[in-house]
Design a protein around this motif. Structure first.
Motif, PDB file in Angstrom:
ATOM      1  N   GLU A  37       0.659  -0.963  -0.091  1.00 13.71           N
ATOM      2  CA  GLU A  37       0.287   0.003   0.087  1.00 13.71           C
ATOM      3  C   GLU A  37       0.744   1.574   0.111  1.00 13.71           C
ATOM      4  O   GLU A  37       0.225   2.232  -0.538  1.00 13.71           O
ATOM      5  CB  GLU A  37      -1.407   0.051   1.364  1.00 13.71           C
ATOM      6  CG  GLU A  37      -2.021   0.961   1.614  1.00 13.71           C
ATOM      7  CD  GLU A  37      -2.877   1.057   2.501  1.00 13.71           C
ATOM      8  OE1 GLU A  37      -3.020   0.516   3.238  1.00 13.71           O
ATOM      9  OE2 GLU A  37      -4.080   1.751   2.100  1.00 13.71           O
ATOM     10  N   MET A  40       2.510   1.773  -3.152  1.00 13.22           N
ATOM     11  CA  MET A  40       1.222   2.541  -4.160  1.00 13.22           C
ATOM     12  C   MET A  40       1.119   3.687  -3.985  1.00 13.22           C
ATOM     13  O   MET A  40       0.644   4.638  -4.866  1.00 13.22           O
ATOM     14  CB  MET A  40       0.024   1.353  -4.081  1.00 13.22           C
ATOM     15  CG  MET A  40       0.239   0.321  -4.686  1.00 13.22           C
ATOM     16  SD  MET A  40      -1.413  -0.827  -4.621  1.00 13.22           S
ATOM     17  CE  MET A  40      -2.456  -0.350  -5.276  1.00 13.22           C
ATOM     18  N   GLU A  44       1.470   6.517  -7.035  1.00 12.40           N
ATOM     19  CA  GLU A  44      -0.186   7.066  -6.946  1.00 12.40           C
ATOM     20  C   GLU A  44       0.310   9.145  -7.502  1.00 12.40           C
ATOM     21  O   GLU A  44       0.187   9.255  -8.237  1.00 12.40           O
ATOM     22  CB  GLU A  44      -1.493   7.562  -5.807  1.00 12.40           C
ATOM     23  CG  GLU A  44      -1.860   5.383  -6.626  1.00 12.40           C
ATOM     24  CD  GLU A  44      -2.650   5.207  -5.223  1.00 12.40           C
ATOM     25  OE1 GLU A  44      -2.725   5.940  -4.551  1.00 12.40           O
ATOM     26  OE2 GLU A  44      -3.594   4.404  -5.133  1.00 12.40           O
ATOM     27  N   TYR A 124       5.709   0.945  -8.573  1.00 14.11           N
ATOM     28  CA  TYR A 124       5.046  -0.182  -8.570  1.00 14.11           C
ATOM     29  C   TYR A 124       5.110  -1.917  -9.074  1.00 14.11           C
ATOM     30  O   TYR A 124       4.870  -2.251  -8.262  1.00 14.11           O
ATOM     31  CB  TYR A 124       3.850   0.500 -10.347  1.00 14.11           C
ATOM     32  CG  TYR A 124       2.607   1.238  -9.466  1.00 14.11           C
ATOM     33  CD1 TYR A 124       1.792   0.536  -8.761  1.00 14.11           C
ATOM     34  CD2 TYR A 124       2.870   2.245 -10.027  1.00 14.11           C
ATOM     35  CE1 TYR A 124       0.091   1.213  -8.633  1.00 14.11           C
ATOM     36  CE2 TYR A 124       1.296   3.104  -9.672  1.00 14.11           C
ATOM     37  CZ  TYR A 124       0.755   2.190  -9.022  1.00 14.11           C
ATOM     38  OH  TYR A 124      -0.958   3.661  -8.427  1.00 14.11           O
TER      39      TYR A 124
END
Lengths: 161, 123
Positions: A37, A40, A44, A124
């Motif tokens: 998480e 990620m 983002e 990623y």
């Protein structure tokens, strides 16, 4: 009668061990997913920075391949093997882009892409590594739960006799 | 490693929101096969639940997919289908998304594992 009691003791000891293992595996899976998480979230943020530089719709699903796009292969795949207990374990394999069979996905977003897109790509990829590890732990946990269930049934059967 | 080069690996598929799909495809998981079937699906607010369900079931049937990554909030929408899958392959992994942080209490496998210890949660 004595043999049954001894069997029950053995089952209870194994159940204790399996239960402790299950708790450890649950914690391990949660930790791995939290690591994924975090990677990620970083990805983002870099995608958002790329959008700020290139424009809002320049990094969106509009650039992703569609059914009319030419055929292409995945750069990252998994190999599945059984471990010593017969549990399915995944091993990540990444190919290097060669502009023929394996294309660099960053090219979908243009040829001169900002560094932020490459940072996002790396993050990623990191997230994928965490997630494949989480999938391995998840399969071990699934197997562990199955064993607990079977032993509980056996224990109940022995107790009722 | 030599063995890896000889055997074609299996795919990781993604069902997720725009950022999740763009991110993981950028990471290299995307593939378009000979039949023009992608291994990803972008879900937005206009996507019908039946479409998500069909795509998920299609990915489950494909033998070239070993891991399915699905955003946890999307897995919640098709929970009955996700929970009915009990085989280790393909492995279904519920992942967080931008607007929905990871919640272990909703995770299918972890919920099942916790149910082993607490009968109340099994209901």
């Amino acid at each position: 009668m004595a043999a049954t009691v001894e069997h029950l003791d053995q089952i209870c000891t194994t159940l204790d061990k399996l239960t402790l293992d299950a708790l450890t595996l649950m914690q391990e899976e949660i930790d791995l997913k939290i690591n994924a998480e975090n990677a990620m979230i970083g990805g983002e943020t870099h995608l958002a920075k790329t959008r700020y530089i290139l424009g809002h719709n320049s990094v969106s699903n509009l650039q992703l391949p569609t059914e009319n796009s030419p055929e292409f292969n995945a750069l990252t795949v998994v190999h599945t093997n059984d471990d010593e207990y017969g549990v399915k374990q995944f091993d990540l394999e990444s190919h290097k882009p060669d502009n023929e069979t394996y294309l660099n996905p960053s090219k979908w977003f243009g040829y001169l892409v900002p560094h932020d897109l490459q940072f996002a790509q790396n993050l990623y990829r990191q997230a994928l590594q965490w997630l494949v590890q989480a999938a391995n732990v998840q399969n071990r946990l699934r197997e562990n739960c199955l064993q607990i269930k079977q032993l509980k049934e056996l224990k109940q059967e022995l107790s009722s006799n | 490693m030599a063995l890896h080069s000889a055997v074609k690996g299996k795919l990781i598929s993604v069902i997720g929101d725009e950022d999740t799909c763009v991110g993981f495809l950028l990471g290299g998981v995307g593939e378009m096969n000979k039949n023009r079937h992608p291994n990803f699906m972008v879900v937005d607010k206009n996507t019908a639940i039946s479409e998500i369900e069909d795509c998920f079931k299609r990915f489950l049937k494909r033998d070239d997919i070993d891991i399915i990554l699905i955003n946890q909030n999307i897995a919640e929408i098709i929970r009955h289908v996700v929970d009915s899958h009990s085989s280790p392959l393909p492995a279904i992994l519920e992942i967080p998304s931008k607007d929905h942080p990871y919640d272990s209490a909703k995770d299918s496998i972890l919920r099942r594992a916790r149910g082993m210890f607490n009968p109340d949660d099994m209901a």
